[in-house]
Design an enzyme around this catalytic site. Structure first.
Site, short mmCIF file in Angstrom:
data_model
loop_
_atom_site.label_atom_id
_atom_site.label_comp_id
_atom_site.label_asym_id
_atom_site.label_seq_id
_atom_site.Cartn_x
_atom_site.Cartn_y
_atom_site.Cartn_z
N CYS A 63 0.84 -1.20 0.00
CA CYS A 63 0.00 0.00 0.00
C CYS A 63 0.87 1.25 0.00
O CYS A 63 1.52 1.56 -0.99
CB CYS A 63 -0.97 -0.06 1.18
SG CYS A 63 -2.34 1.11 1.04
N HIS B 85 -3.33 -5.91 1.04
CA HIS B 85 -2.61 -6.08 2.31
C HIS B 85 -2.49 -7.54 2.73
O HIS B 85 -3.34 -8.04 3.48
CB HIS B 85 -3.34 -5.31 3.42
CG HIS B 85 -3.23 -3.83 3.29
ND1 HIS B 85 -2.32 -3.08 4.02
CD2 HIS B 85 -3.88 -2.96 2.50
CE1 HIS B 85 -2.44 -1.81 3.69
NE2 HIS B 85 -3.38 -1.71 2.76
N GLU C 288 -0.60 -8.68 4.96
CA GLU C 288 -0.35 -8.77 6.41
C GLU C 288 -1.66 -8.79 7.22
O GLU C 288 -1.64 -9.13 8.40
CB GLU C 288 0.56 -7.62 6.88
CG GLU C 288 -0.11 -6.28 7.15
CD GLU C 288 -0.47 -5.50 5.89
OE1 GLU C 288 -0.50 -6.09 4.79
OE2 GLU C 288 -0.75 -4.30 6.01
#
EC number: 6.3.5.3
Lengths: 83, 223
Positions: free
Chosen positions: B85, B194, B196
């Site tokens: 991002c 994302h 994560e």
């Protein structure tokens, strides 16, 4: 003291959603006759001294390094008269 | 294996990125934007967020943080670097990756679970996936439209450097549905979605993102 102005615009081939939003507001408010709007950035830079060719070249370097992203933006640098 | 996670002023996802590193079995090392020191890490993650308030352009000021000089040098030397991002935006501004991210074409922030296709498993961060594998991980951005000139896009496609591509509706106007790209060597990867946030079933849409972190750790073990 001198003022150097850097204008940064998205390259013509890059979509400008902000400009499009402004254009939409134009027609909603009845401002007719507008074909398109593109939004850019203007930086007014006050120099410590005179706008010598060296000083302006330094601002051009700053514009290419920091103020504009040459991948998506074009910029122009000019010295503003009478400041 | 030690994976550094950089915190810039305005980073949001540094803790989740560090957690993902730990869930994958690595040691997360906090790196500070103001320190020109990578603390001997084996890989670096640039997390999501709004570094420096997204002032000027997303990632434009973070690019010049002291830690980034080291990251850029080390990346050119082959250190695995993942930008997520805002981290992807920083990598583009740093010219470690080609192209740029601009405001979403529909002008709204997008936040959703996003289906992707892993186009390349030949990078340090995707070697644990199969090319063509479909995954779902969160996507959340206001300026996620990936743009580059036609020649660059053709080059990326031709060299297999499109790493992940959006499936279904294009969420942000990215050219050719590109969600993430790699450098020529494959050690530097940037993507808008994302991974994560998808490493544990309890808090994400699944665990499809974990592969990014296990890939790099397994690569480091093999090296």
């Amino acid at each position: 003291m001198a003022r150097v102005v850097v204008d940064v615009m998205l390259k013509p081939e890059i979509l400008d959603p902000q400009g499009k939003a402004v254009q939409g507001a134009f027609s909603r408010l009845g401002f007719d006759g507008v074909a398109s709007v593109r939004q850019g950035k203007r930086f007014e830079i006050e120099l410590d001294g005179e706008a010598t060719p060296e000083a302006v070249a330094e601002i051009e370097r700053a514009a290419a390094t920091l103020l504009a992203n040459p991948v998506i933006e074009d910029f122009t640098v000019h010295v503003e008269a009478g400041v | 294996m030690r994976v550094g996670v950089v915190t810039f002023p305005g980073s949001l996802d540094d803790r989740d990125a560090a957690r993902a590193v730990r869930v994958a079995g690595g040691e997360a090392v906090a790196l500070w934007h103001g320190d020109a020191d990578l603390r001997g890490v084996d890989a670096v993650v640039l997390p999501g967020g709004f570094s420096y308030g997204d002032y000027l352009r997303c990632g434009a000021i973070a690019r010049f943080a002291p830690v980034m000089e080291r990251v850029v040098d080390a990346a050119r030397g082959g250190l695995p670097v993942l930008g997520i991002c805002n981290g992807f935006q920083i990598l583009c501004e740093s010219h470690l990756l080609p192209g740029a991210l601009i405001r979403n074409d529909h002008r709204k922030f997008v936040c959703r679970d996003q289906p992707l296709r892993v186009e390349s498993a030949a990078t340090a961060w995707t070697s644990g996936y199969a090319a063509g594998q479909e995954i779902v991980i969160p996507l959340k951005n206001g300026e996620g439209g990936y743009v580059a000139d036609q020649r660059t896009l053709d080059e990326l496609e031709g060299e297999g450097r499109v790493v992940v591509r959006y499936l279904g509706d294009n969420p942000n106007g990215s050219y050719r549905d590109i969600a993430g790209v790699a450098n020529a060597r494959g050690n530097v990867v940037g993507l808008m979605p994302h991974p994560e946030h998808a490493v544990e079933a309890l808090t994400g849409p699944g665990t499809d993102g974990l592969g990014f972190f296990t890939s790099v750790l397994e690569g480091l073990v093999r090296a």
